[in-house]
Motif scaffolding. Structure first.
Motif, PDB file in Angstrom:
ATOM      1  N   UNK A   1      -6.401  -2.241  -6.410  1.00  8.98           N
ATOM      2  CA  UNK A   1      -6.440  -2.829  -5.071  1.00  8.98           C
ATOM      3  C   UNK A   1      -7.486  -2.708  -4.303  1.00  8.98           C
ATOM      4  N   UNK A   2      -8.670  -1.743  -4.509  1.00  3.86           N
ATOM      5  CA  UNK A   2      -9.841  -1.673  -4.163  1.00  3.86           C
ATOM      6  C   UNK A   2     -10.775  -2.782  -4.847  1.00  3.86           C
ATOM      7  N   UNK A   3     -10.558  -2.937  -6.117  1.00  2.38           N
ATOM      8  CA  UNK A   3     -11.479  -3.989  -6.745  1.00  2.38           C
ATOM      9  C   UNK A   3     -11.052  -5.124  -6.608  1.00  2.38           C
ATOM     10  N   UNK A   4      -9.420  -5.394  -6.380  1.00  2.00           N
ATOM     11  CA  UNK A   4      -9.093  -6.627  -6.096  1.00  2.00           C
ATOM     12  C   UNK A   4      -9.538  -7.502  -4.787  1.00  2.00           C
ATOM     13  N   UNK A   5      -9.164  -6.478  -3.846  1.00  2.00           N
ATOM     14  CA  UNK A   5      -9.460  -7.161  -2.408  1.00  2.00           C
ATOM     15  C   UNK A   5     -10.940  -6.734  -1.734  1.00  2.00           C
ATOM     16  N   UNK A   6     -11.886  -5.877  -2.584  1.00  2.00           N
ATOM     17  CA  UNK A   6     -13.037  -5.677  -2.282  1.00  2.00           C
ATOM     18  C   UNK A   6     -12.989  -4.894  -0.837  1.00  2.00           C
ATOM     19  N   UNK A   7     -12.292  -3.884  -0.457  1.00  2.00           N
ATOM     20  CA  UNK A   7     -12.193  -3.061   0.587  1.00  2.00           C
ATOM     21  C   UNK A   7     -12.561  -1.273   0.066  1.00  2.00           C
ATOM     22  N   UNK A   8     -12.575  -0.796   1.406  1.00  2.00           N
ATOM     23  CA  UNK A   8     -12.813   0.451   1.239  1.00  2.00           C
ATOM     24  C   UNK A   8     -11.549   1.272   1.579  1.00  2.00           C
ATOM     25  N   UNK A   9     -10.872   2.288   0.648  1.00  2.00           N
ATOM     26  CA  UNK A   9      -9.766   2.773   1.183  1.00  2.00           C
ATOM     27  C   UNK A   9      -9.509   3.531   2.120  1.00  2.00           C
ATOM     28  N   UNK A  10     -10.533   4.006   2.961  1.00  2.00           N
ATOM     29  CA  UNK A  10     -10.727   4.727   4.163  1.00  2.00           C
ATOM     30  C   UNK A  10     -10.202   3.526   5.248  1.00  2.00           C
ATOM     31  N   UNK A  11     -10.805   2.350   5.347  1.00  2.00           N
ATOM     32  CA  UNK A  11     -10.329   1.314   6.307  1.00  2.00           C
ATOM     33  C   UNK A  11      -9.077   0.839   6.364  1.00  2.00           C
TER      34      UNK A  11
ATOM     35  N   UNK B   1      11.642   1.077  -5.855  1.00  2.00           N
ATOM     36  CA  UNK B   1      12.217   0.665  -4.727  1.00  2.00           C
ATOM     37  C   UNK B   1      11.334  -0.436  -3.960  1.00  2.00           C
ATOM     38  N   UNK B   2       9.900  -0.357  -4.644  1.00  2.00           N
ATOM     39  CA  UNK B   2       8.917  -1.224  -3.954  1.00  2.00           C
ATOM     40  C   UNK B   2       9.105  -2.666  -4.121  1.00  2.00           C
ATOM     41  N   UNK B   3       9.412  -3.631  -3.021  1.00  2.00           N
ATOM     42  CA  UNK B   3       9.648  -4.948  -3.177  1.00  2.00           C
ATOM     43  C   UNK B   3       8.150  -6.003  -3.043  1.00  2.00           C
ATOM     44  N   UNK B   4       7.211  -5.172  -2.103  1.00  2.00           N
ATOM     45  CA  UNK B   4       5.887  -5.765  -1.968  1.00  2.00           C
ATOM     46  C   UNK B   4       5.231  -4.785  -1.113  1.00  2.00           C
ATOM     47  N   UNK B   5       3.688  -4.968  -1.426  1.00  2.00           N
ATOM     48  CA  UNK B   5       2.729  -4.233  -0.943  1.00  2.00           C
ATOM     49  C   UNK B   5       1.970  -4.963   0.301  1.00  2.00           C
ATOM     50  N   UNK B   6       1.334  -4.148   1.149  1.00  2.00           N
ATOM     51  CA  UNK B   6       0.595  -4.841   2.420  1.00  2.00           C
ATOM     52  C   UNK B   6      -0.414  -3.735   2.638  1.00  2.00           C
ATOM     53  N   UNK B   7      -1.538  -4.347   2.642  1.00  2.00           N
ATOM     54  CA  UNK B   7      -2.840  -3.534   3.017  1.00  2.00           C
ATOM     55  C   UNK B   7      -2.974  -3.685   4.545  1.00  2.00           C
ATOM     56  N   UNK B   8      -2.989  -2.722   5.283  1.00  2.00           N
ATOM     57  CA  UNK B   8      -3.044  -2.902   6.818  1.00  2.00           C
ATOM     58  C   UNK B   8      -4.201  -1.973   7.255  1.00  2.00           C
ATOM     59  N   UNK B   9      -4.668  -2.487   8.625  1.00  2.00           N
ATOM     60  CA  UNK B   9      -6.007  -1.785   9.067  1.00  2.00           C
ATOM     61  C   UNK B   9      -5.568  -0.267   9.464  1.00  2.00           C
ATOM     62  N   UNK B  10      -6.127   0.720   9.266  1.00  2.00           N
ATOM     63  CA  UNK B  10      -5.616   2.091   9.725  1.00  2.00           C
ATOM     64  C   UNK B  10      -5.085   2.189  10.874  1.00  2.00           C
ATOM     65  N   UNK B  11      -5.666   1.343  12.092  1.00  2.00           N
ATOM     66  CA  UNK B  11      -5.063   1.502  13.490  1.00  2.00           C
ATOM     67  C   UNK B  11      -3.738   0.898  13.569  1.00  2.00           C
ATOM     68  N   UNK B  12      -3.411  -0.006  12.662  1.00  2.00           N
ATOM     69  CA  UNK B  12      -2.088  -0.506  12.863  1.00  2.00           C
ATOM     70  C   UNK B  12      -0.897   0.348  12.124  1.00  2.00           C
ATOM     71  N   UNK B  13      -1.267   1.082  11.135  1.00  2.00           N
ATOM     72  CA  UNK B  13      -0.304   1.856  10.485  1.00  2.00           C
ATOM     73  C   UNK B  13       0.288   3.069  11.022  1.00  2.00           C
ATOM     74  N   UNK B  14      -0.223   3.434  12.407  1.00  2.00           N
ATOM     75  CA  UNK B  14       0.227   4.729  12.972  1.00  2.00           C
ATOM     76  C   UNK B  14       1.773   4.782  13.202  1.00  2.00           C
ATOM     77  N   UNK B  15       2.454   3.632  13.244  1.00  2.00           N
ATOM     78  CA  UNK B  15       3.618   3.759  13.463  1.00  2.00           C
ATOM     79  C   UNK B  15       4.945   3.887  12.274  1.00  2.00           C
TER      80      UNK B  15
END
Length: 168
Positions: free
Chosen positions: A116-126, A152-166
């Motif tokens: 996923x990091x290679x595909x979307x060019x992001x850092x896993x910490x963000x 059980x996975x239907x789809x994946x979503x990469x969200x900003x770290x601050x938005x995943x708190x809930x």
């Protein structure tokens, strides 16, 4: 009585007969049963050479026709796809496009994260990786064992770290 002769001659002239055109009316009129018995006895004998074998009638041919090797290849590929592939859509916050990946291609969460990091060019910490399960709930990736996640996975979503708190 003269009138009945005229009617009978008129009927003879206008009567429909079976036979070739131009034949005279002196021949005996044949009934339908006479004709059907004569025609069925000769049909089998003269047309046996032209009958299509029963096996070819049973075969269904699609359109456009495809060669057997290509048909076999497509069927083999279809069965392989069904048994060894599990595609899910992946979206990322801020990315204008979706991607599709095969979860069965990876053996654990670490390999999936690297891909996923290679595909979307992001850092896993963000970004946090979340997924929607079969019940429609959004969960954090890594909370359940890998095999259960794949099932059980239907789809994946990469969200900003601050938005995943809930999510939990």
């Amino acid at each position: 009585m003269g009138r009945s002769n005229e009617n009978s001659s008129y009927l003879n002239d206008t009567e429909l007969r079976l036979g070739l055109p131009g034949t005279n009316g002196s021949e005996k009129k044949r009934s339908f049963s006479d004709i059907s018995e004569e025609s069925t006895s000769g049909v089998e004998d003269c047309h046996d050479d032209y009958l299509i074998p029963q096996q070819s009638k049973v075969q269904a041919i699609g359109w456009p026709p495809i060669r057997s090797y290509r048909k076999n290849f497509l069927e083999a590929k279809k069965s392989q796809d069904e048994s060894t592939r599990m595609y899910v859509k992946v979206s990322m916050d801020g990315a204008p496009y979706l991607r599709k990946i095969d979860l069965k291609q990876y053996k654990d969460y670490k390999e999936l994260l690297r891909a996923l990091e290679a595909m979307f060019k992001f850092n896993g910490i963000e970004y946090e990786q979340t997924y929607e399960d079969k019940d429609g709930d959004w969960m954090l990736v890594g909370d359940v064992p890998w095999e259960m996640f794949i099932g059980s996975c239907k789809r994946l979503r990469l969200v900003k770290g601050s938005e995943s708190n809930g999510l939990a």
